[in-house]
Structures are given as structure tokens and as C-alpha cells.
Design a protein around this motif. Structure first.
Motif, PDB file in Angstrom:
ATOM      1  N   ALA A  59      21.530  24.306  75.992  1.00 62.00           N
ATOM      2  CA  ALA A  59      21.710  24.004  77.420  1.00 62.00           C
ATOM      3  C   ALA A  59      22.385  22.650  77.637  1.00 62.00           C
ATOM      4  N   LEU A  60      22.015  21.669  76.827  1.00 62.98           N
ATOM      5  CA  LEU A  60      22.532  20.318  77.081  1.00 62.98           C
ATOM      6  C   LEU A  60      23.688  19.919  76.176  1.00 62.98           C
TER       7      LEU A  60
ATOM      8  N   HIS B  33      24.943  33.785  84.044  1.00 67.44           N
ATOM      9  CA  HIS B  33      24.204  32.893  84.935  1.00 67.44           C
ATOM     10  C   HIS B  33      22.719  33.090  84.675  1.00 67.44           C
ATOM     11  N   ALA B  34      22.014  31.987  84.400  1.00 65.88           N
ATOM     12  CA  ALA B  34      20.577  32.069  84.136  1.00 65.88           C
ATOM     13  C   ALA B  34      19.808  31.877  85.444  1.00 65.88           C
TER      14      ALA B  34
ATOM     15  N   LEU C  89      18.574  29.630  74.231  1.00 70.46           N
ATOM     16  CA  LEU C  89      19.393  29.168  75.367  1.00 70.46           C
ATOM     17  C   LEU C  89      19.057  27.717  75.714  1.00 70.46           C
ATOM     18  N   ASP C  90      17.775  27.356  75.589  1.00 72.48           N
ATOM     19  CA  ASP C  90      17.394  25.956  75.848  1.00 72.48           C
ATOM     20  C   ASP C  90      18.055  25.014  74.839  1.00 72.48           C
TER      21      ASP C  90
ATOM     22  N   ARG D  42      12.316  34.660  82.979  1.00 74.03           N
ATOM     23  CA  ARG D  42      13.719  34.240  82.906  1.00 74.03           C
ATOM     24  C   ARG D  42      14.641  35.447  82.734  1.00 74.03           C
TER      25      ARG D  42
ATOM     26  N   GLN E 122      27.704  27.418  72.510  1.00 78.01           N
ATOM     27  CA  GLN E 122      27.372  26.888  73.833  1.00 78.01           C
ATOM     28  C   GLN E 122      27.123  28.058  74.791  1.00 78.01           C
ATOM     29  N   PRO E 123      26.577  27.761  76.003  1.00 80.78           N
ATOM     30  CA  PRO E 123      26.321  28.877  76.934  1.00 80.78           C
ATOM     31  C   PRO E 123      27.591  29.651  77.213  1.00 80.78           C
TER      32      PRO E 123
ATOM     33  N   SER F 158      26.260  21.467  72.596  1.00 85.70           N
ATOM     34  CA  SER F 158      26.524  22.598  71.706  1.00 85.70           C
ATOM     35  C   SER F 158      25.799  22.389  70.373  1.00 85.70           C
TER      36      SER F 158
END
Ligand code: SF4
Ligand code: SF4
Length: 481
Positions: A43-44, A10-11, A39-40, A18, A5-6, A46
Motif C-alpha cells: 500500500a505504501l 479500487h479497495a 495488499l497492505d 474488505r 505495487q497496487p 512497492s
């Protein structure tokens, strides 16, 4: 199967590209297409390494996705869901940190009676009554302060004069500067001077003195007449604009060796950032203007609530766009809040403590007590020693040991911690009655502003990287606020 997961970062986007701001290293990293796709993916929800590789296998060459995941794990922009977020390491200095700035409160008296002032209002923490702290610093105490600073500093020392209204004790300020120059020269050290004033007592004699000694001067001022006169009033309630504005112009005309800056206190009733900025730079000629929200308990009428912070943020963002436009063309823009944050980002500042208070910067009360900073000078609870007897090292170590960013639970996992580290101790003391607490009431504001400055930094880095060179050369002493 380990899920990803992220991580601790901070993106943000700047100029169509980006970036990541990596909290563990305080570095800004440009994100390539493969890393962006990885990363995409997370993002929502894991995802496992295998799922990510399978999803992206048609878009990127063999091995590229796995390499990118490894790299992102290494810089902690990704983390394994079964691994707890790491706390920032608590590293304390083993030997005393040299003092770089000493703020002398040469008086605790003021000829103005600004409604929001932390020194006199209901939020005050320093006892000036009952003879606890004298109204004026004596020449003797000021000399002992110089000796203290030169004993504790490295090769370069910075002394700044503060109040009350600093110029009420111009006599002592003058003799102290002469003494400090002589003592520094005898020790082979350099010393420079700055001061903060409300400008009402600037006279030709004072202006000549400040110019001659290359003083850095900050004028506390809130903007055009209607805003300045709202809070910054004399004891009889009369506004101060008409008295101080001509004196400010005279100072700026005469004192050309260092830029003169204004420091504006924003309240919920005086939030017109652009109008204030334009007036101070265009009408009065200030080189720079810095803004700070008022420090006040939440129940004070001028204190900020959530809406106030949101409005400040949107006003700051609008003015920051002007700074960006100027920077891309190598023009000066005087919005110092942006300049200061860009400097910290560029240097990779990663703060274990929010500011230098208590080690690199100390405040001295009129009676010679040494405290965390000028805002605490004279408070028994925040005393770290005296100019006569020196610093109480065990108290100082205890302070640093209990105020480290790793002691602040919410800050440990916050991406903005390298630049914030919990925020001003005085603000925390005013809001929560203790310096230990992080200023969680303004996290959205801090993170929003940091994000804006990161975007500006990213755009400048792409379009006009030479502009950032100035931050490598700059080595500013911290200024009191
Ligand atoms: S005070 Fe808030 S914004 Fe600042 S580091 Fe702590 S959690 Fe982050
Ligand atoms: S940030 Fe706050 S605690 Fe730190 S020096 Fe400034 S006023 Fe003092």
C-alpha cells in the motif's frame, strides 16, 4: 527482483469486510486475510514477492502468501512495477448494434422557460431558428420514426417521447402510439412507451391515455414550491409549482400500472437533496426520484464548481444510507441513483462508451434527423442520418471509433471507468466544446459516488443478498435524462 505495487482496482470496506472492485473485469471480489495482508504490504511502497513472503511467513501457512500474490496478479489487483498499465482493449462492434431506444423530440417548444435549460439557454447547440428544425414533429415524420425504430431494433423496442415540452404535441404522440402498436404487432415485435414532461399540461384525457398505454412517465421537477419556482418558471416569470403539483397527484392516483418517477436538476442554489426527496415522495407520492447536476458551462451562475460537487456527494451519501437501511429490510426506497448504480455493479457493467448514445439509443429531431441522443437531435454536427434514409454507418463507426474509453488517456487507468467511461457527451460538449473529451471536472464526484455505491453493494451482499436478485431480472431500456 520484480517489484509489486497496487494494480488496476479500487479497495473498499463494507460491513467490516474488505473488498476489491477490479476495473479490468468490473467484478467485486471479497478479500481474504492473506490477500488483505499482501495488499497492505504494497500500500505504501512497492515490494518484491520475496520481501512480502518473508514479512508474512509467520502469519500464514507455507505457500499461502505466494498463491495469494499470484491470484492478485492474475486479476490485476497487483502489478509489476516494470510492466506498464494495460490500456482497455479497443473492441468495436463488427455488425450494427440493434437499436433499443429511440427518443422522439416531438417538439422543441416549451411552455416553461427554465433558466438552466440546455435547449434554450446560452449553451444550446441545436439551431431551431431560420427554419432549420420545425417547431413540431409532423405525424408523417413520427410514423417514419416508428418504421425506422422497428427496422433497426431487435425483438423489443422502446420509444420515448421528449421535448421541449412533450405534451405540446400530444396530438402527434397519440396517433404515433396507435401506429407503432399496429406496426410492431404486424412484425411480431413488442414496443413500449415512455415520456418526459413538466406536468403542467397533464389533463384527465392525457392521464387516461398514459395509463391505458402503460406509459413510463418521468416528471421533470425540482422539489417543494420554493425550489421548483426558482428556475422552473413560465415565460412571464411565474412559478409552476401550483399548476403542476395537483396534476402530478392526479396522474399518480390514476396511473397505477407503472411507477412514476421524478427527475430533479440540481444547481448550486438548489442542493437540498433530502428535503427535495422527502417532498416528492411523501407529499406528492412519487415512487422514485433521480437527481442530476445541471449541465452548464462553468461560467453560468447556476453551474457547479468543485464545492458544489462535494456538497452533492455528501447529500447523496446521507440519502444513500436510508436506501441501504431499507434494502437490508427488503423495503422500497426511491432514491433511483443508488438503484441504477447497484444494478450496474451487480451486472458487472463494463462500458466501452459512457452510454448507449449513437448505437443502442438514438434521438430524432422534430424534422426527422437522427442524432447521438435527444440532447443533440437537430444538431448538424452530431447527425448520424435521417429516419427516412437510415443511419449513415460510416459516420456511426467513426463516432464509436473515436469515443471509445481506450481513447481517453485519463480514463484508461481510472478504476471507475467500467461505470463512467468518461461521462455524458453532452456534458463534455457543454464544458469543453467537444464530445471527445472525458468529463475530468467531475472525476472526484464520480469516483466518490461509485465508492459509496460499492460499499452499499458490499453490505447488502453480506446481509441480505436476496435483495440483489431484482437486478438480475431487470432489463430496463435506457431513459433519456
Ligand atoms: S471521466 Fe474521470 S471518473 Fe470517469 S472514467 Fe474518466 S478519469 Fe475516471
Ligand atoms: S448520458 Fe448524455 S450523451 Fe448519453 S444519452 Fe444521456 S444525455 Fe445523451
Amino acid at each position: 527482483m520484480s517489484m509489486l505495487q497496487p494494480g488496476d482496482c479500487h479497495a473498499f470496506e463494507a460491513g467490516g469486510r474488505r473488498f476489491l472492485y477490479l476495473a479490468p473485469s468490473a467484478a467485486v471480489m471479497a478479500v481474504d486475510d492473506v490477500s488483505a495482508a499482501v495488499l497492505d504490504e504494497v500500500a505504501l511502497r512497492s515490494r518484491s514477492m520475496e520481501e512480502i513472503v518473508a514479512d508474512l511467513s509467520e502469519r500464514f501457512p507455507d505457500g499461502a502468501v505466494g498463491e495469494s500474490v499470484d491470484e492478485l496478479l492474475k486479476v490485476r489487483a497487483l502489478r509489476r512495477i516494470d510492466t506498464p498499465m494495460r490500456r482497455p482493449a479497443k473492441v468495436l462492434p463488427l455488425t450494427p448494434v440493434p437499436l433499443s431506444t429511440m427518443v422522439l423530440n416531438v417538439t422543441n417548444q416549451c411552455n416553461l422557460s427554465c433558466t438552466y435549460c440546455y435547449e434554450y439557454g446560452e449553451d444550446k447547440i441545436v439551431q431551431t431558428e431560420n427554419g432549420k428544425q420545425p417547431k413540431m414533429m409532423t405525424e408523417q415524420t413520427a410514423r417514419e420514426s416508428v418504421d425506422f425504430l422497428l427496422r433497426e431494433s431487435g425483438k423489443d423496442a422502446h420509444m420515448t417521447f421528449f421535448g421541449g415540452e412533450t405534451l405540446l404535441n400530444f396530438r402527434v404522440l397519440k396517433t404515433t402510439v396507435a401506429y407503432a402498436i399496429g406496426q410492431a404487432a404486424a412484425l411480431g415485435k413488442t414496443i413500449d412507451f415512455s415520456m418526459t414532461t413538466n406536468a403542467t399540461l397533464l389533463s384527465p384525457e392525457v392521464i387516461d391515455f398514459l395509463a391505458e398505454h402503460r406509459f413510463g412517465v418521468t416528471i421533470s421537477m425540482d422539489g417543494p414550491p420554493d425550489l421548483q419556482n426558482k428556475f422552473r418558471v413560465f415565460h412571464n416569470g411565474a412559478g409552476s409549482y401550483d399548476i403542476m403539483a395537483p396534476k402530478v397527484k392526479a396522474l399518480i392516483a390514476k396511473h397505477r400500472s407503472r411507477p412514476i418517477g421524478a427527475r430533479v436538476t440540481l444547481t448550486r442554489d438548489t442542493l437540498d437533496v433530502r428535503r427535495i426527496y422527502d417532498h416528492l415522495t411523501q407529499e406528492l407520492g412519487f415512487w422514485e426520484v433521480g437527481f442530476a447536476p445541471v449541465t452548464a458551462s462553468p461560467d453560468r451562475p447556476h453551474a457547479f464548481g468543485d464545492e458544489g460537487f462535494e456538497q452533492v456527494l455528501s447529500e447523496f451519501r446521507a440519502l444513500a444510507q436510508d436506501y441501504l437501511a431499507a434494502a437490508l429490510e427488503n423495503r422500497h426506497h426511491g432514491f433511483s441513483n443508488v438503484r441504477e448504480t447497484l444494478g450496474e455493479i451487480h451486472k458487472g457493467a463494463s462500458k466501452a462508451w459512457p452510454c448507449g448514445a449513437g448505437f443502442g439509443l438514438l434521438g430524432v429531431s422534430t424534422g426527422g434527423d437522427v442524432a447521438l441522443c435527444h440532447r443533440f437531435a437537430g444538431s448538424d454536427d452530431h447527425k448520424l442520418g435521417t429516419v427516412k434514409d437510415g443511419i449513415d454507418r460510416s459516420k456511426q463507426a467513426e463516432f464509436l471509433g473515436t469515443h471509445h474509453v481506450s481513447d481517453k488517456t485519463d480514463c484508461q487507468t481510472c478504476w471507475a471507468r467500467p461505470l463512467c467511461a468518461g461521462g455524458c457527451y453532452h456534458e463534455a460538449h457543454t464544458r469543453f466544446g467537444t464530445t471527445n473529451k472525458p468529463n475530468l471536472h467531475y472525476c472526484d464526484w464520480i469516483r466518490g459516488w461509485t465508492d459509496t455505491c460499492l460499499q452499499i453493494y458490499g453490505q447488502i451482499a453480506q446481509v441480505n443478498p436476496g435483495f440483489l436478485q431484482q437486478f438480475e431480472d431487470a432489463n430496463e431500456a435506457p431513459q433519456p435524462s
